[in-house]
Design an enzyme around this catalytic site. Sequence first.
Site, PDB file in Angstrom:
ATOM      1  N   GLU A 109       5.633   2.401   4.277  1.00 30.32           N
ATOM      2  CA  GLU A 109       4.737   2.845   3.207  1.00 30.32           C
ATOM      3  C   GLU A 109       4.346   4.273   3.557  1.00 30.32           C
ATOM      4  O   GLU A 109       3.604   4.504   4.506  1.00 30.32           O
ATOM      5  CB  GLU A 109       3.510   1.925   3.155  1.00 30.32           C
ATOM      6  CG  GLU A 109       2.555   2.230   2.031  1.00 30.32           C
ATOM      7  CD  GLU A 109       1.321   1.315   2.074  1.00 30.32           C
ATOM      8  OE1 GLU A 109       1.446   0.124   2.460  1.00 30.32           O
ATOM      9  OE2 GLU A 109       0.235   1.806   1.754  1.00 30.32           O
ATOM     10  N   ASP A 132      -9.315   4.435   1.456  1.00 25.36           N
ATOM     11  CA  ASP A 132      -8.961   4.486   2.872  1.00 25.36           C
ATOM     12  C   ASP A 132     -10.166   4.771   3.741  1.00 25.36           C
ATOM     13  O   ASP A 132     -11.117   5.414   3.310  1.00 25.36           O
ATOM     14  CB  ASP A 132      -7.893   5.556   3.099  1.00 25.36           C
ATOM     15  CG  ASP A 132      -6.555   5.109   2.548  1.00 25.36           C
ATOM     16  OD1 ASP A 132      -6.045   4.083   3.016  1.00 25.36           O
ATOM     17  OD2 ASP A 132      -6.036   5.771   1.636  1.00 25.36           O
TER      18      ASP A 132
END
Lengths: 409, 262
Positions: B46, B57
């Site tokens: 990824e 995140d």
Amino acid sequence: MINITSFNQKGTYKQPNIFGYYGDFGGAYIPEMLHRNVEELKSRYLEIMYEPGFQQEFQALLKDYVGRPTPLFLAERLSKKYNTTIYLKREDLNHTGAHKINNAIGQVLLAQRLGKKRIIAETGAGQHGVATATVCALKGIECVVYMGEVDIERQAPNVARMKMLGAKVVPATSGSKTLKDATNEAIRAWINDPLETHYVIGSVVGPHPYPDMVARFQSVISEEVRWQLKEKTGSELPTHVIACVGGGSNAAGAFYHFLDDDNVQIIAVEAAGHGINSGMSAATTQLGKPGVLHGSKSLVMQTADGQVVEPHSISAGLDYPGIGPMHAHLYATGRGKFLSATDNESLAAAFQLTRLEGIIPALESAHALCALDQLKLSPRDVIVVCLSGRGDKDLSTYMKAMENVASQS
Amino acid sequence: MSLIKNLFQHKQHNILNVYCTAGYPHLNSTLEVMRALQNNGADIIELGMPYSDPLADGPTIQASNSVALHNGMTIEKMFEQLQDFRNTPAEQDAIRIPVLLMGYMNPILQYGFEKFCRQAAELPVDGLILPDLPEYEFETIYGDIIKRYGLDFVFLVTPETSEERVRKLDALSTGFLYAVSSSSITGSDKDFSAVESYLQRLQNMQLTNPILVGFGIKDKQTFQSACKYANGAIIGTAYIKALEDAEDVNIATKKFLGSILQ
């Protein structure tokens, strides 16, 4: 009373469509981790806001705690200077010193009805943080405020206020360490505790339904202006309504009930910082491009590669690289006229108002006053300027400006 | 057939998907990192496209994004670096495993969404993970473009996602479904045992797509726990941490993946 059920397919100037769009701007660009929370809010905010019990409590607090209605003051000496009629909507006289408390009360009451136990908020200059911490103290609810590390240093008095009010102030240390990053951190904190926490966004930004919800809580400003103006002039309608725009919450509130009156000119003033093309500016409509920031599609100041840039304004409350989707739509359709004022022009406007009317405005509100120099005004005009906040928090900046003037003369 | 689909046809268990940030730790280390991942047992890569404001995140991945941006990484640069990455002159250098691009909407909108999908498909990479592209926008605008270029698209589900919605997102996803282990940002440290009943629930739903579990997978134990109830797991933050002080990307990757897989 506002119609709470009908959503125009494309949205209107003041209300988004059911997916949160004002024209091309808005929506809810959120990660799945926030879906349930945002969905819960979306499905319940209107129902809760217009419940009689909620309205009763909200209106009572606005009256007895905040001190509303705020005066609509005819600024005679200022009017004389510009050879027109200028009214100031005195949001600076609200408890905690700015319009931010209108929304903070609304959202905290709403959070209680959603069964939330904890409130989080982001803040730039600290006004929204102070307002939220204030309402949380009033209601005995835990409050955590995210604030950029850089802003914590430059807004020490507001940090102290929040702490005294019992809020926990968490520094945002990521990215540029200012309002944009504080907002990221608050959203992350919400992601990490979605069930117990309500995130009180301070401006008309964020994913749908925040822009609409915040605009509705702030719309009390223009609601009052209409009847106050009627009392004073015989007409509910001014020729111009002027407000400063960072994210745009005081402007949304000041414009709200005039947006469908085509004869009322809607004037928004952005922060030009050192000048639009100086690289040190926060004039989003002039410098931004369509993009996605903090959960909605709007105009965003960004690099050619789509990285969000750090804006600059002497006024921390306008120091934001985006603008609410409602305002992006007003700009794109031409319904709103967008002006900008530099740091120095705003300082001069603040000193002018202080000397002419004995009112020390917040630096944000001083930007709105700069429109008076840029518009062609006629003696028959009736102008309402939203004086969104008081200048106590900006005294150190004003003192520096006075020293500079003194050292130059 | 997409490389992702192909992978799951041959391997249904213990799939290891590893996240890395393009342009991190160095501008030109992107391919080196990807090769190291392939050579040391990763099944899927990824590849994160750095963004100034990566909402979903945590601090570790955001810091890697900031470093990559500081290094000068852009979408354009990333596409340049990935040019011919499937057909390198030296055969052992070619990336053969599936690659997904992970990123946020704003940089892609600036680049041009369709141009982005076209170039991604030309490389080819296999799919996209865009956490801030909600299903409403996917269904009304972007999904058609993504499908037109044959890219897989992976939606996220969380413990708070209703069964009805999980089924909807499963129907919209191709490749796999990304099961966020808890409602939290990447890199958080929550008790993994609480996650097991949620994964069990997903498993019992008999979904169309394979399931990979992400967020909070950081070592052999959490990887194995995830694999008990899902087809595999996604590691991001722990790997970025392993690269943080690495003098040699290969050695660090070998050591890190070894600790997970052996």
